[in-house]
Design a protein around this motif. Structure first.
Motif, PDB file in Angstrom:
ATOM      1  N   ILE A 110      30.073  25.001  -2.223  1.00  0.00           N
ATOM      2  CA  ILE A 110      31.058  24.585  -1.624  1.00  0.00           C
ATOM      3  C   ILE A 110      32.096  24.025  -2.633  1.00  0.00           C
ATOM      4  CG2 ILE A 110      30.143  21.979  -1.637  1.00  0.00           C
ATOM      5  CD1 ILE A 110      31.407  23.617   1.418  1.00  0.00           C
ATOM      6  N   LYS A 111      31.782  23.833  -3.953  1.00  0.00           N
ATOM      7  CA  LYS A 111      32.722  23.471  -4.971  1.00  0.00           C
ATOM      8  C   LYS A 111      33.680  24.750  -5.098  1.00  0.00           C
ATOM      9  CE  LYS A 111      29.962  20.268  -7.601  1.00  0.00           C
ATOM     10  NZ  LYS A 111      29.326  19.971  -8.758  1.00  0.00           N
ATOM     11  N   ARG A 112      33.187  25.915  -4.882  1.00  0.00           N
ATOM     12  CA  ARG A 112      34.094  27.033  -5.032  1.00  0.00           C
ATOM     13  C   ARG A 112      34.723  27.357  -4.001  1.00  0.00           C
ATOM     14  NH1 ARG A 112      30.540  32.223  -6.271  1.00  0.00           N
ATOM     15  NH2 ARG A 112      29.647  30.891  -7.762  1.00  0.00           N
ATOM     16  N   PHE A 113      34.679  26.726  -2.600  1.00  0.00           N
ATOM     17  CA  PHE A 113      35.256  27.006  -1.365  1.00  0.00           C
ATOM     18  C   PHE A 113      35.437  25.450  -0.646  1.00  0.00           C
ATOM     19  CE2 PHE A 113      33.591  31.164  -2.239  1.00  0.00           C
ATOM     20  CZ  PHE A 113      34.785  32.022  -1.846  1.00  0.00           C
ATOM     21  N   PRO A 114      36.176  24.735  -1.312  1.00  0.00           N
ATOM     22  CA  PRO A 114      36.378  23.459  -0.721  1.00  0.00           C
ATOM     23  C   PRO A 114      37.382  23.300   0.489  1.00  0.00           C
ATOM     24  CG  PRO A 114      37.647  23.664  -2.669  1.00  0.00           C
ATOM     25  CD  PRO A 114      37.013  24.893  -2.521  1.00  0.00           C
ATOM     26  N   GLU A 115      38.073  24.655   0.709  1.00  0.00           N
ATOM     27  CA  GLU A 115      38.907  24.535   1.933  1.00  0.00           C
ATOM     28  C   GLU A 115      38.497  25.179   3.163  1.00  0.00           C
ATOM     29  OE1 GLU A 115      39.354  28.220  -0.413  1.00  0.00           O
ATOM     30  OE2 GLU A 115      39.359  26.210  -0.947  1.00  0.00           O
ATOM     31  N   SER A 116      37.287  25.784   2.939  1.00  0.00           N
ATOM     32  CA  SER A 116      36.472  26.505   4.109  1.00  0.00           C
ATOM     33  C   SER A 116      36.043  25.476   5.092  1.00  0.00           C
ATOM     34  CB  SER A 116      35.593  27.397   3.762  1.00  0.00           C
ATOM     35  OG  SER A 116      34.812  27.960   4.596  1.00  0.00           O
ATOM     36  N   GLU A 117      36.347  25.401   6.109  1.00  0.00           N
ATOM     37  CA  GLU A 117      35.644  24.329   7.133  1.00  0.00           C
ATOM     38  C   GLU A 117      34.115  24.772   7.768  1.00  0.00           C
ATOM     39  OE1 GLU A 117      38.447  24.062  10.646  1.00  0.00           O
ATOM     40  OE2 GLU A 117      39.924  23.140   9.212  1.00  0.00           O
ATOM     41  N   GLU A 118      34.372  26.203   7.790  1.00  0.00           N
ATOM     42  CA  GLU A 118      32.836  26.608   8.192  1.00  0.00           C
ATOM     43  C   GLU A 118      31.589  26.353   7.130  1.00  0.00           C
ATOM     44  OE1 GLU A 118      35.645  28.141  10.784  1.00  0.00           O
ATOM     45  OE2 GLU A 118      35.521  28.291   8.562  1.00  0.00           O
ATOM     46  N   MET A 119      32.114  26.330   5.858  1.00  0.00           N
ATOM     47  CA  MET A 119      31.297  26.332   4.798  1.00  0.00           C
ATOM     48  C   MET A 119      31.157  24.651   4.629  1.00  0.00           C
ATOM     49  SD  MET A 119      32.266  29.096   1.865  1.00  0.00           S
ATOM     50  CE  MET A 119      30.621  28.588   0.732  1.00  0.00           C
TER      51      MET A 119
ATOM     52  N   LEU B 106      21.756  28.950   3.970  1.00  0.00           N
ATOM     53  CA  LEU B 106      22.323  28.948   2.576  1.00  0.00           C
ATOM     54  C   LEU B 106      22.749  30.681   2.570  1.00  0.00           C
ATOM     55  CD1 LEU B 106      22.490  28.106  -0.348  1.00  0.00           C
ATOM     56  CD2 LEU B 106      19.889  28.505  -0.664  1.00  0.00           C
ATOM     57  N   ALA B 107      22.068  31.376   2.914  1.00  0.00           N
ATOM     58  CA  ALA B 107      22.096  33.140   2.761  1.00  0.00           C
ATOM     59  C   ALA B 107      23.604  33.191   3.634  1.00  0.00           C
ATOM     60  CB  ALA B 107      21.119  33.594   3.638  1.00  0.00           C
ATOM     61  N   LEU B 108      23.823  32.576   4.639  1.00  0.00           N
ATOM     62  CA  LEU B 108      25.206  32.637   5.176  1.00  0.00           C
ATOM     63  C   LEU B 108      26.390  32.002   4.320  1.00  0.00           C
ATOM     64  CD1 LEU B 108      24.362  31.684   8.987  1.00  0.00           C
ATOM     65  CD2 LEU B 108      24.833  34.001   7.966  1.00  0.00           C
ATOM     66  N   MET B 109      26.126  31.306   3.578  1.00  0.00           N
ATOM     67  CA  MET B 109      26.996  30.459   2.716  1.00  0.00           C
ATOM     68  C   MET B 109      27.410  31.439   1.621  1.00  0.00           C
ATOM     69  SD  MET B 109      26.167  26.389   2.728  1.00  0.00           S
ATOM     70  CE  MET B 109      27.553  26.102   1.412  1.00  0.00           C
ATOM     71  N   ASN B 110      26.383  32.061   0.847  1.00  0.00           N
ATOM     72  CA  ASN B 110      26.313  32.994  -0.082  1.00  0.00           C
ATOM     73  C   ASN B 110      27.348  34.450   0.458  1.00  0.00           C
ATOM     74  OD1 ASN B 110      24.839  32.050  -2.539  1.00  0.00           O
ATOM     75  ND2 ASN B 110      23.533  31.518  -1.007  1.00  0.00           N
ATOM     76  N   ALA B 111      26.584  34.956   1.367  1.00  0.00           N
ATOM     77  CA  ALA B 111      27.344  35.936   2.027  1.00  0.00           C
ATOM     78  C   ALA B 111      28.801  36.004   2.472  1.00  0.00           C
ATOM     79  CB  ALA B 111      26.317  36.563   3.019  1.00  0.00           C
ATOM     80  N   GLU B 112      28.909  34.670   3.137  1.00  0.00           N
ATOM     81  CA  GLU B 112      30.223  34.071   3.459  1.00  0.00           C
ATOM     82  C   GLU B 112      31.208  34.228   2.193  1.00  0.00           C
ATOM     83  OE1 GLU B 112      30.624  30.680   5.649  1.00  0.00           O
ATOM     84  OE2 GLU B 112      32.886  30.836   6.084  1.00  0.00           O
ATOM     85  N   ALA B 113      30.868  33.628   1.205  1.00  0.00           N
ATOM     86  CA  ALA B 113      31.619  33.611  -0.064  1.00  0.00           C
ATOM     87  C   ALA B 113      32.232  35.113  -0.471  1.00  0.00           C
ATOM     88  CB  ALA B 113      31.029  32.951  -1.277  1.00  0.00           C
ATOM     89  N   ASN B 114      31.233  35.962  -0.631  1.00  0.00           N
ATOM     90  CA  ASN B 114      31.623  37.321  -0.744  1.00  0.00           C
ATOM     91  C   ASN B 114      32.510  38.084   0.226  1.00  0.00           C
ATOM     92  OD1 ASN B 114      30.138  37.026  -3.078  1.00  0.00           O
ATOM     93  ND2 ASN B 114      28.356  38.038  -1.804  1.00  0.00           N
ATOM     94  N   ALA B 115      32.234  37.562   1.642  1.00  0.00           N
ATOM     95  CA  ALA B 115      33.057  38.171   2.742  1.00  0.00           C
ATOM     96  C   ALA B 115      34.459  37.740   2.332  1.00  0.00           C
ATOM     97  CB  ALA B 115      32.248  37.801   4.100  1.00  0.00           C
ATOM     98  N   LEU B 116      34.664  36.376   2.420  1.00  0.00           N
ATOM     99  CA  LEU B 116      35.893  35.799   2.496  1.00  0.00           C
ATOM    100  C   LEU B 116      36.738  36.430   1.209  1.00  0.00           C
ATOM    101  CD1 LEU B 116      35.458  32.109   3.432  1.00  0.00           C
ATOM    102  CD2 LEU B 116      36.435  34.157   4.793  1.00  0.00           C
ATOM    103  N   SER B 117      36.028  36.613   0.018  1.00  0.00           N
ATOM    104  CA  SER B 117      36.876  37.042  -1.222  1.00  0.00           C
ATOM    105  C   SER B 117      37.245  38.479  -0.838  1.00  0.00           C
ATOM    106  CB  SER B 117      35.869  37.079  -2.380  1.00  0.00           C
ATOM    107  OG  SER B 117      34.921  37.594  -2.081  1.00  0.00           O
TER     108      SER B 117
END
Length: 531
Positions: free
Chosen positions: A482-491, A512-523
């Motif tokens: 969440i520190k890496r993607f503070p602007e993501s409302e879903e996270m 938690l798995a969704l948050m990790n995978a979402e970070a890769n997907a958004l990037s």
């Protein structure tokens, strides 16, 4: 709703689920027994009635029952058509949202991706709320996953709303207006999508009419029931007038009563199309179909919410008066949970961490940094402990054997001070020797006990300070993301659910798995440089 093959005529004759036969057998059997009684009175006492009255009554009652069934079937068909129209409007809106909108910057791309997710989940929540509303259930079922789909402020509005499907329609319209205000959608496109929302509102109004208004007036309904019951119980007397065989009269009475009672029973069943009967509209199954279609249209929605669907296989919205709606916490009952589909993804993420994924470099560097801070604090504490031991030596003039070398300076200082005092007061020194020796022995024992306790405690394995006690693994990893993607409302939403103690650990692990995978997907989708 029972699905059957119209070509299978004989195999469906014995299907009892959804059939009217079990409901009419009792009254039809009583009518057959009345036929035997009618023949007995005809032969022994010559009591009988003519068939003219029952012939006229049969014609009138048949007309009333056919009209009742036609009205009930039209009511059922109208309810089914409204549900189909609502699903078509949702599909059309989803297609329009996916077709229009051009991203000219990274922020607009993020807004479009967030809108895909928000609109999809709001459509699913709207149909979920509609199912509960049509079943007149105002209480959220136990173990419902609706709190995972809505933000906290959206969930509070949903709970406060009296008509919850309308609250969901407002959320859907807000999703469209956000992109229109940011210039991603033009006014014409936004108006076209708003018309679909207006169409869904009109369809919901038709459903309200069908739910609240009865199919036929109560007087008509009651009259048909009374007339059918009276005719079925008295028709054996008319049949026994001309047929004096016990078996034939009983069978004919049974089938005639079954015919009229069955027609009346069918008309009663079709008056509640949104119920829980096997012949009613399967809202839960159609909700699952809608959710699967949205998974197909919006892969990002499946990526984020596919692990915990809202319409599970065993979900049923029971009315409030139904006993099955009451949740019983029985520890003897073992709940078998379907294994999450994201466990494989979680294992892949962990393997990527072990193999040196560049996108998780910051997370790997967090552990040595924390260990360095812990080591520095432990060094400060050891230094403080050594200072305390030196102070004890100065006070008591003693030190343990293994600490004599480290406290040599303190011991020499204490001996020098004692020699100066004895030289300046030789007379008092001889008188106070005995008293000082006794006090010295007592203080020596106390000092040895304190120092030995400290040495034993230092011999144990050092622990991390309380202020640096690591958080649980799930919360720790979620806070880093969440520190890496503070602007993501879903996270942000998933992080609030992870730190919520009322959420089960199974759902926290999946999120938690969704948050990790979402970070890769958004990037990957937005092409951001995270490092």
């Amino acid at each position: 709703m029972i699905v059957y093959d119209p070509s299978e005529i004989f195999s469906t004759l014995w299907w009892m689920e959804g059939s009217v036969i079990p409901g009419i057998l009792f009254l039809a059997a009583i009518s057959g027994m009345n036929g035997i009684v009618a023949v007995y009175f005809k032969e022994n006492y010559n009591y009988y009635i003519t068939s003219t009255t029952h012939s006229l009554m049969a014609s009138t009652l048949g007309f009333f029952l056919i009209l009742k069934n036609c009205l009930a079937f039209f009511h059922f068909h109208s309810a089914k058509r409204t549900v189909h129209d609502l699903l078509d409007a949702m599909r059309t809106l989803a297609i329009h949202v996916q077709a229009y909108g051009v991203a000219r910057s990274e922020d607009e791309a993020r807004d479009i991706v967030n809108t895909y997710t928000n609109l999809s989940k709001h459509l699913v929540v709207m149909f979920y709320s509609l199912t509960l509303h049509l079943r007149k259930q105002n209480v959220l079922p136990p173990k419902s996953r609706l709190p995972l789909y809505l933000y906290p402020w959206e969930l509070s509005k949903w709970n406060e709303a009296t008509v919850r499907p309308l609250a969901c329609l407002v959320m859907i319209n807000n999703d469209i207006s956000k992109l229109r205000n940011k210039g991603i959608y033009s006014d014409q496109v936004a108006c076209m999508m708003s018309k679909e929302v207006k169409r869904m509102t009109q369809i919901f109004g038709e459903m309200e009419k069908l739910k609240d208004s009865p199919t036929i007036p109560f007087a008509y309904y009651q009259f048909c029931n009374w007339t059918t019951l009276a005719y079925s119980l008295t028709v054996p007397a008319a049949i026994g007038t001309y047929d004096t065989y016990y078996t034939a009269t009983s069978l004919l009475s049974f089938f005639v009563a079954a015919l009229f009672i069955g027609l009346n029973f069918i008309g009663n069943l079709l008056q509640n199309p949104f119920g829980l009967g096997p012949n009613d509209i399967p809202l839960e199954q159609w909700g699952q179909s809608l959710e699967n279609e949205l998974y197909q249209h919006f892969p990002i929605f499946k990526f984020r919410f596919g692990a915990f669907p809202l319409f599970v296989e065993d979900f049923t919205a029971y009315p409030p008066e139904d006993r099955r709606a009451l949740y019983k916490d029985d520890s003897s009952i073992t709940m078998f949970h379907k294994p999450s589909a994201w466990i494989v993804t979680r294992n892949k993420i962990r393997a990527a961490m072990r193999l040196g994924n560049r996108k998780l470099k910051k997370f790997r560097e967090a552990k040595p940094t924390r260990e360095a801070i812990v080591a520095e604090i432990m060094r400060d504490r050891r230094k403080q402990a050594f200072d305390d031991m030196s102070l004890l030596v100065q006070q008591f003039g003693a030190a343990p054997k293994d600490r004599e070398g480290s406290n040599k300076n303190a011991t020499q200082k204490y001996s020098k001070v004692a020699a100066e005092e004895s030289a300046s007061h030789p007379a008092e020194t001889s008188e106070m020797d005995n008293k000082e020796e006794r006090e010295s022995e007592t203080m020596q024992d106390k000092a040895d006990e304190i120092l030995n306790t400290q040495l034993r405690s230092r011999g144990r394995r050092s622990r991390a300070p309380a202020e640096l006690t690591p958080k649980p693994a799930i919360v720790k990893q979620a806070s880093l993301l969440i520190k890496r993607f503070p602007e993501s409302e879903e996270m942000q939403q998933m992080y609030q659910q992870i730190i919520n103690p009322n959420i089960p650990d199974v759902d926290k692990t999946a999120m938690l798995a969704l948050m990790n995978a979402e970070a890769n997907a958004l990037s990957d989708e937005i092409d951001l440089d995270l490092h």
